[in-house]
Design an enzyme around this catalytic site. Sequence first.
Site, PDB file in Angstrom:
ATOM      1  N   ASP A  87       5.616 -12.761   2.249  1.00 22.26           N
ATOM      2  CA  ASP A  87       6.088 -12.380   1.151  1.00 22.26           C
ATOM      3  C   ASP A  87       5.529 -12.788  -0.010  1.00 22.26           C
ATOM      4  OD1 ASP A  87       8.023 -11.184  -0.636  1.00 22.26           O
ATOM      5  OD2 ASP A  87       9.358 -12.786  -0.819  1.00 22.26           O
ATOM      6  N   ASP A  92      -1.562  -5.329  -8.135  1.00 23.41           N
ATOM      7  CA  ASP A  92      -2.787  -5.136  -8.851  1.00 23.41           C
ATOM      8  C   ASP A  92      -3.129  -3.706  -8.508  1.00 23.41           C
ATOM      9  OD1 ASP A  92      -5.193  -6.042  -9.984  1.00 23.41           O
ATOM     10  OD2 ASP A  92      -4.793  -7.882  -9.459  1.00 23.41           O
TER      11      ASP A  92
END
Length: 268
Positions: A87, A92
């Site tokens: 996780d 980005d």
Amino acid sequence: MPAGGAPAGPPHGRRAPVAVALDAPDTATALRWGRAVAPHVAVLKVGMELFYREGPAVVAALRAEGLLAAPEGRTGPAPAAPGLFLDLKLHDIPATVAGGVRSVAGLGPRFLTVHAAGGRAMIRAAVEEAAAASTGTPIAIAAVTVLTSLGEADLAAVGLAGPALDAARRLAALAVEAGATALVASPWEAEVLRNEVGKNVTLITPGVRSKGGERADQTRVATAEEALAAGADLVVMGRPITAAADPAAVAARLAATLNGVSRVADLR
């Protein structure tokens, strides 16, 4: 632990459709929690706190003790152990996220999270890299829709048009169109998202608490039974298990009571 290093599981190998969040400060704590719950649950979740501190070594340590299944196509000490959920919530530009996926693919996660808000191109880049890097079943890219800690006022403050259900629906649709095969959403959105995305997308719900339990920093919460009944495949539980006096007993109870509720018996 039985011979061969694999943890003893519940009767008939049935495991709770639970991902236990190993939000531990160090490897030693993660191993202690892992030993307690691995016999009873389908997935162990390694998130930012633990991975940023310990890196891939913590995954290797869990696997060496038979607490995680070996990546598909490789042999390991405990093929029936829980799967790995990384996780890391990658968010980005597409090339950077693809590089991140490539960097952790060798750890053999069953699930890897990205933020759906990163957009269609970013999600697609993650999905394509996961497929290219996988030797067996591709890593399931799980797109995080709306964090369970966010309420309506929080969404408005960050400029995300709400209410939370509408925002989650938009992000879920975008993510699935981009190739994500799993979604992360609160239990409050589970039923609507299940109806909209169908049965072929794995629906993961954090924000799961025991009845009457502490909400802590979560806003949109439900019990495991409620989340699974609403259409979730896998529920994420951390503190209600790991902070318990006997985490193994809590995990065993979940294995005994939740198997009949989930749509999916085994998500390893």
